[in-house]
Design a protein around this motif. Structure first.
Motif, short mmCIF file in Angstrom:
data_model
loop_
_atom_site.label_atom_id
_atom_site.label_comp_id
_atom_site.label_asym_id
_atom_site.label_seq_id
_atom_site.Cartn_x
_atom_site.Cartn_y
_atom_site.Cartn_z
N LEU A 3 1.71 -2.41 2.35
CA LEU A 3 0.39 -1.92 2.03
C LEU A 3 0.34 -0.40 2.05
O LEU A 3 -0.26 0.23 1.19
N ARG A 4 1.02 0.17 3.01
CA ARG A 4 1.07 1.63 3.15
C ARG A 4 1.76 2.27 1.94
O ARG A 4 1.30 3.27 1.39
N SER A 5 2.86 1.71 1.51
CA SER A 5 3.58 2.26 0.35
C SER A 5 2.78 2.08 -0.94
O SER A 5 2.80 2.94 -1.82
N LEU A 6 2.04 0.96 -1.06
CA LEU A 6 1.20 0.76 -2.23
C LEU A 6 0.05 1.77 -2.26
O LEU A 6 -0.27 2.33 -3.32
N LEU A 7 -0.56 2.02 -1.11
CA LEU A 7 -1.63 3.02 -1.04
C LEU A 7 -1.11 4.41 -1.35
O LEU A 7 -1.77 5.19 -2.06
#
Length: 168
Positions: A3-7
């Motif tokens: 989720l962090r990398s997508l954000l």
């Protein structure tokens, strides 16, 4: 972690997508002091009646729509946009299917010379713009031509306002 990398990637895309976008005025630098523009009635060198008010109103509408300048009276204006309708040209675009000497569709070209002058009558910008329209030739050709004038006037007005508000 996913989720962090997508954000992070979404944020990067959003920030780089606006690269080159400019906030605020995009007026030419020589017009940076011009905020209020006066638009007197354009002159008409053609034989077409009621063309001058039509073109002038199209210019005023387009300046209002663009928002780079405010329309004002002569006394309050920083600059005045003067113009002359030079010519209206007609050409055949398509001939009748059964009679090649009879036009079924015509091409109209409206040529407008304009200049933006300051209060000392110094020319800030000038140019010639062309408004184009097509019309179908019907039984009343004069009415067909008259109905095509607003489109050609709007087309020329868009080009003139783009020149004074964006510089190109």
């Amino acid at each position: 972690m996913l989720l962090r990398s997508l954000l992070l990637s979404a944020l990067t895309i959003v920030l780089t997508a606006c690269t080159g976008y400019q906030l605020g005025d995009v007026k030419p630098s020589k017009l940076s002091g011009v905020h209020n523009v006066s638009v007197p009635l354009f002159k008409n060198k053609t034989q077409e009646q009621r063309l001058a008010p039509l073109v002038t109103n199209s210019i005023v509408d387009e300046i209002t729509r663009d928002g780079s300048y405010t329309i004002s009276s002569d006394t309050l204006a920083d600059a005045t946009l003067n113009g002359t309708i030079e010519t209206v040209e007609y050409r055949e675009r398509r001939s009748d299917r059964f009679d090649s000497l009879r036009a079924s569709e015509m091409y109209m070209r409206l040529i407008v010379h304009w200049k933006l002058v300051d209060s000392q009558n110094t020319v800030l910008m000038s140019g010639n713009e062309t408004g184009v329209s097509y019309f179908t030739v019907e039984s009343n050709q004069q009415l067909s031509r008259d109905n095509a004038f607003p489109d050609a006037a709007k087309n020329a007005a868009e080009k003139i306002v783009q020149s004074i508000s964006s510089g190109f």
